[in-house]
Write a protein that holds these residues in place. Structure first.
Motif, PDB file in Angstrom:
ATOM      1  N   GLU A 148       0.833  -1.200   0.000  1.00 55.26           N
ATOM      2  CA  GLU A 148       0.000   0.000   0.000  1.00 55.26           C
ATOM      3  C   GLU A 148       0.870   1.253   0.000  1.00 55.26           C
ATOM      4  N   GLU A 151      -7.972   3.471  -2.048  1.00 54.03           N
ATOM      5  CA  GLU A 151      -6.831   2.675  -1.572  1.00 54.03           C
ATOM      6  C   GLU A 151      -5.921   2.400  -2.766  1.00 54.03           C
ATOM      7  N   ARG A 182      -2.327   0.657  -4.177  1.00 51.31           N
ATOM      8  CA  ARG A 182      -1.284  -0.325  -3.903  1.00 51.31           C
ATOM      9  C   ARG A 182      -0.485  -0.559  -5.186  1.00 51.31           C
TER      10      ARG A 182
END
Length: 615
Positions: free
Chosen positions: A265, A278, A280
């Motif tokens: 991440e 999010e 990553r």
């Protein structure tokens, strides 16, 4: 600035090349660094914001595309409930309801089936058929408890608000669906419900439509991270079951996404990506870096348990930053080149100045033979410096023959331009060539000048070697003194050694003259020690640094006395008693006694210095 700080910079001396390089380089570095910093900072923010904005816009478009599909389902459900409540369609007229649902389902290709159930549990189901687009109606009475959706209808009867179900696998249909359930209420009383369902296959078709060659769009269950939709999910539909209604991430036919657990991440804000996402990164089977982003902000999806995600090559985000980094590296390299250029420029500018400084140090010592001529320069100021310096050195070289070097050095050292008369104890020496008048009668003017210059060069070399000052040349004679301008502890000894040196030089020169068939040269030397006035003597516009006083006369008389003491001697050196008393036993001396000389009322005690191997 404090006195100590000023004193430090005054006493400290810096070399021109490193100083110019440092100053020019500092200005170039500071200016270029500031420009580079401002440009890099601004560009970096713009590039990051641009890349992040592209992702934000892309995700927004994906979210909007999916939301439009979801909202269409929700709106169709609400509209159907409204039609039932207003009597536009009657729930107890199955064919009328079926005809209505045919129309609703035909405009929503992503919906797999739609159901309208009454309060008793009887329901009408319209299924989307195979690829030919035929819609199949089905009337299911409440007595059919084995229907795949009977449990869903029964469990939803107690709900009073619309909701989305969790993905459920229906064995009879051998597939997984998510359904939107909308209760039908009449004045708060339950009258039935409307169900519109989408299969995992239909959702995967949506992701396939909005994916590209670079960007792969998918949907996952945010709670379990199981895959709900993916462009290639149809390859593993056979793995769906009541126990596993969704495909686990590690089983998805996408090698990069299957290794989601190995991704790391990163902060989305570092790439200008908005909140609620999010981000990553990981590597695919080709070891190429890719980013995966999940939209965890489920606003607008009405509680549907779906999170939209996408993975794409890292270059989409990092290439602009890499290009910016390359630009910064190039800028730093150019800055380095400019510093090298500044150093070369400083060296080029400083070279004539260094030569001038080296020459100036030699000039300060009157060592003009060590001064090299400065080359011309294309820079006007440096060319003027070289021209002026060379002219100055030429002038000094011409004038140094007329001024005692020791005097000039003393004045330079003391930082003054004159030498006021003062009384000193000085040793004075006179020389003269015996019979010079008759010897020069057979010479031409040129030959006479050459002879005298050669002779005086021999004597002058001995005077300078022993720290004396040549006062003047009088024809073939020399007058010199010791003890001024520089102070000497024993000027008589220095003068006596110079006289002995002259005798040796004349002797050696006579041997050469004899071999050439020339007559020998005979000289007389007189030397006296006593108090004199020494300094600048003359009119303001024309002065000589000389000595005056009785000691000068006595030395001249001692030189003349030599033709009476030993008229045939090669060299006769007569010194006064004052000189002899200051000489050590290294000197061979022969007392002559008191001698009456012209201009002196009292007789002089005379001593003859004799040349020997010891001296």
């Amino acid at each position: 600035m404090s006195i100590c700080s000023r004193s430090f910079f005054i006493n400290r001396r810096f070399h021109i090349t490193p100083t110019l390089t440092t100053v020019i380089g500092a200005f170039v570095s500071i200016t270029a660094a500031l420009v580079l910093f401002v440009q890099a900072s601004t560009s970096e923010k713009v590039v990051r914001d641009l890349g992040g904005e592209l992702i934000n816009v892309g995700l927004g478009a994906l979210d909007q595309a999916f939301s439009d599909q979801i909202e269409a389902v929700e709106e169709a459900s609400k509209f159907t409930v409204a039609a039932l409540n207003t009597g536009s369609i009657l729930i107890d007229h199955p064919q009328e309801v079926a005809d209505y649902l045919f129309g609703a389902l035909s405009s929503m290709e992503h919906v797999s089936f739609v159901i309208v159930a009454d309060r008793n549990g009887n329901f009408i189901q319209i299924d989307r058929g195979a690829g030919d687009g035929i819609l199949i109606p089905q009337f299911v009475p409440v007595t059919d408890k084995t229907h795949a959706l009977a449990n869903l209808i029964q469990s939803s009867a107690s709900r009073t608000t619309a909701f989305w179900t969790e993905p459920q696998y229906y064995s009879a249909r051998q597939h997984t669906y998510v359904a939107h359930v909308q209760p039908v209420l009449d004045k708060g009383n339950y009258e039935g419900l409307v169900i519109m369902a989408m299969s995992v296959q239909r959702l995967s078709e949506i992701t396939n439509e909005i994916s590209t060659n670079l960007v792969t769009v998918f949907m996952i269950n945010p709670d379990s991270n199981d895959v709900i939709a993916h462009p290639e999910l149809d390859k593993v539909f056979d793995q769906l079951s009541p126990v596993y209604p969704l495909i686990a991430l590690e089983s998805v036919p996408d090698s990069f996404l299957a290794n989601f657990g190995l991704t790391e991440e990163v902060d989305p804000a570092d790439y200008g990506i908005g909140e609620g996402h999010e981000l990553r990164f990981g590597f695919d089977e080709h070891h190429d870096k890719r980013f995966v982003i999940l939209d965890n902000d489920q606003q607008g999806l009405s509680g549907l348990p779906v999170a939209i995600g996408a993975h794409f090559p890292a270059a989409i985000l990092e290439q602009p930053l890499d290009q910016l980094t390359d630009s910064i590296v190039i800028g730093v390299a150019l800055l380095g080149l400019s510093l090298v250029g500044a150093g070369l420029l400083a060296h080029r500018i400083g070279q004539p100045i260094r030569r001038a400084a080296t020459g100036a140090r030699a000039v300060a010592k009157l060592d003009l033979d060590a001064v090299k001529e400065l080359p011309r320069s294309s820079v006007r100021e440096l060319d003027d410096l070289a021209s002026g310096f060379n002219s100055m050195v030429s002038g000094l070289d011409a004038f140094r023959r007329y001024v005692p070097k020791a005097l000039v050095l003393k004045l330079l050292k003391e930082g003054r331009a004159d030498a006021p008369p003062e009384e000193r104890e000085v040793a004075v020496l006179f020389t003269d060539i015996a019979g010079f008048t008759s010897a020069s009668e057979g010479m031409s003017a040129t030959e006479t000048a050459a002879f005298v210059n050669h002779h005086l060069s021999l004597l002058g070399a001995e005077i300078r070697m022993n720290g004396g000052t040549i006062d003047k040349y009088i024809g073939d004679s020399v007058m010199a003194f010791w003890g001024a301008p520089d102070h000497l502890d024993n000027p008589a000894e220095h003068a006596a050694r110079a006289a002995i040196g002259m005798a040796k030089a004349i002797h050696a020169d006579n041997l050469k003259r004899k071999s050439e068939g020339k007559p020998p040269v005979r000289i007389r030397v007189g030397l006296h020690l006593g108090p004199l006035v020494v300094g600048d003597i003359g009119a303001p516009e024309r002065v000589n640094y000389t000595v005056i006083g009785d000691t000068v006369n006595a030395a001249a008389r001692l030189e003349s006395l030599g033709k009476e003491i030993d008229p045939e001697a090669e060299v006769v050196i007569l010194v006064s008693e004052e000189v002899a008393e200051n000489l050590d036993e290294d000197f061979l001396m022969q007392p002559i006694g008191a001698q009456k000389v012209k201009g002196k009322t009292e007789a002089l005690q005379v001593v003859r210095l004799i040349l020997s191997d010891a001296t």
